[in-house]
Design an enzyme around this catalytic site. Structure first.
Site, PDB file in Angstrom:
ATOM      1  N   LYS A   1       0.843  -1.199   0.000  1.00  0.00           N
ATOM      2  CA  LYS A   1       0.000   0.000   0.000  1.00  0.00           C
ATOM      3  C   LYS A   1       0.879   1.251   0.000  1.00  0.00           C
ATOM      4  CE  LYS A   1      -3.827  -2.422   2.223  1.00  0.00           C
ATOM      5  NZ  LYS A   1      -4.466  -2.840   3.483  1.00  0.00           N
TER       6      LYS A   1
ATOM      7  N   GLN B   1      -4.202  -1.401   9.916  1.00  0.00           N
ATOM      8  CA  GLN B   1      -4.121  -2.750   9.343  1.00  0.00           C
ATOM      9  C   GLN B   1      -4.631  -3.776  10.355  1.00  0.00           C
ATOM     10  OE1 GLN B   1      -3.158  -3.496   6.076  1.00  0.00           O
ATOM     11  NE2 GLN B   1      -3.915  -5.516   6.605  1.00  0.00           N
TER      12      GLN B   1
ATOM     13  N   ASP C   1     -10.927   3.163   4.882  1.00  0.00           N
ATOM     14  CA  ASP C   1     -11.393   1.790   4.677  1.00  0.00           C
ATOM     15  C   ASP C   1     -12.926   1.695   4.696  1.00  0.00           C
ATOM     16  OD1 ASP C   1      -9.271   0.060   4.139  1.00  0.00           O
ATOM     17  OD2 ASP C   1      -8.654   0.027   6.243  1.00  0.00           O
TER      18      ASP C   1
END
Ligand code: NDP
Length: 286
Positions: free
Chosen positions: A54, A98, A121
Site C-alpha cells: 500500500k 491494518q 477503509d
C-alpha cells in the site's frame, strides 16, 4: 479458456495512473497533497507485506504516507492516542489501521475512533450507515474494486441475478449493498445457506468471498456467468489461489477474475482513490 479475463492488475494500474495525475493537479492547484496514515501494530508478516505494498502504491501516486509501525505490545490507549493525533493532523486525509490487531486491543473500539471523515477503509459505523442508505462517503475498498471490475467489462449490473457468497462486514455485506444499489437482484449466502451450489447456479454475477481455496467448482457456476473471486488463500507450496477453482470454472464462465492479479490490486487502488477523494473534499474540490 472460454471465459474472458477481468484483469484487475491492469485495471488497477490504469486507475493508479489517473490518481497520480489528479493528485499532482490537486497539489498544484491547492497546495494539498493527499496523505494517508498507515498504522501497523505487531509483526505479522502478511500484514507487514500488505502495508508495504500500500505504501509503495501511495509513493508512486504522489500520496504522502505517515508510516506508523508499533510494537505488538502496544496498549489500546496508546493506539487510540495515535489515532486521535492522525484525526487532527491536516496533512492526513485517510487513516488505515491494518487488521488484525493484537489480542489486547479491541478492533471495534479502534476502528470506531477513526474520524468518519478520514475513514479510508469505510469501516466506521457512520460510513456503514451512509453505504446502507445508498449515499456513501467512503466505500470499503474491496467491494468498491469489485464493482469497478464488473463495470470495466461493460456488462450491465441492472436487472441481473447476483449472488454474493460470504457476509463479512468488509467484503460480502458491502458488496451486496453496492450491487443492490446498482439494481441487481441480490442473494447473500453464508455457511448456513442450504444447497449453496443451486443458489450459486442462479447467479449471472457471482462474487465469492469466503476464504476457502478452490471452493467454488464448475458445477456451481451458471454457463456464461461473471465470476469475481475475492479469496486469497496460500497453499502449502506457497502459491496463492482464490476461492474459485479457476481452471474448470473458466471453461464455463463468461467472465472471470484471476487470483492473483484480480481483486487484490484493485483493493489497493481503491484505498488510494478513497484517500484522494477525501483530500479533494478537504480542498472543497471533491
Ligand atoms: P470472513 O472470514 O470474515 O468471512 C467469510 C464468510 O464466508 C462468512 O460470511 C462465512 O459465513 C462464509 N463462509 C465460510 N465458509 C463457507 C461455506 N462453506 N459456504 C458458504 N459460506 C461460507 O472473510 P472475509 O470476507 O474477510 O474474506 C474472504 C476472503 O477474501 C478471504 O480469502 C480473504 O483473504 C479474502 N480477502 C481478499 C481481499 C483482497 O483484497 N483480495 C480483501 C479482503 C478479503 P458465516 O458468516 O456464516 O460464518
Amino acid at each position: 479458456m472460454a471465459a474472458r479475463l477481468i484483469d484487475g492488475k491492469a485495471l488497477a494500474q490504469t486507475i493508479r495512473e489517473r490518481i497520480a495525475k489528479e493528485s499532482a493537479d490537486l497539489h498544484a492547484q491547492t497546495g494539498i497533497r493527499p496523505g494517508l496514515a498507515a498504522i501497523l501494530v505487531g509483526d505479522d508478516p502478511a500484514s507487514a507485506l500488505y502495508v508495504r505494498s500500500k505504501q509503495k502504491a501511495c509513493d508512486a501516486a504522489g500520496i504522502y504516507v505517515a508510516d506508523h509501525k508499533l510494537p505488538a505490545s502496544t496498549t489500546q490507549a496508546d493506539l487510540l492516542a495515535l489515532i486521535e493525533k492522525m484525526n487532527a493532523d491536516p496533512k492526513i486525509h485517510g487513516i488505515l489501521v491494518q487488521l488484525p490487531l493484537p489480542k489486547q486491543i479491541d478492533s471495534k473500539v479502534v476502528l470506531d475512533a477513526v474520524s468518519p471523515a478520514k475513514d479510508a477503509d469505510g469501516f466506521h459505523p457512520y460510513n456503514v450507515g451512509r453505504l446502507v442508505e445508498g449515499n456513501p462517503l467512503f466505500t470499503p475498498c474491496t467491494p468498491k474494486g469489485i464493482i469497478k471490475m464488473i463495470e470495466s467489462t461493460g456488462v450491465a449490473i441492472e436487472g441481473k441475478r447476483a449472488v454474493v457468497v460470504g457476509r463479512s462486514n468488509i467484503v460480502g455485506k458491502p458488496a451486496s449493498l453496492l450491487l443492490l444499489h446498482r439494481h441487481a437482484t441480490v442473494t447473500v449466502c453464508h455457511s448456513k445457506t442450504k444447497d449453496l451450489p443451486a443458489v450459486c447456479r442462479e447467479a449471472e454475477i457471482l462474487v465469492v468471498a469466503i476464504g476457502k481455496a478452490k471452493f467454488v467448482t464448475a458445477d456451481m457456476v451458471r454457463e456464461g456467468a461473471m465470476v469475481i473471486d475475492v479469496g486469497s488463500n496460500r497453499l502449502e507450496d506457497g502459491t496463492f489461489v482464490g476461492d474459485v477453482d479457476f481452471g474448470p470454472v473458466s471453461q464455463k464462465a463468461g467472465w472471470i477474475s484471476p487470483v492473483p492479479g484480480g481483486v487484490g490490486p484493485m483493493t489497493i487502488a481503491m484505498l488510494l482513490d478513497n484517500t484522494l477523494e477525501s483530500a479533494k473534499r478537504t480542498a472543497g474540490a471533491g
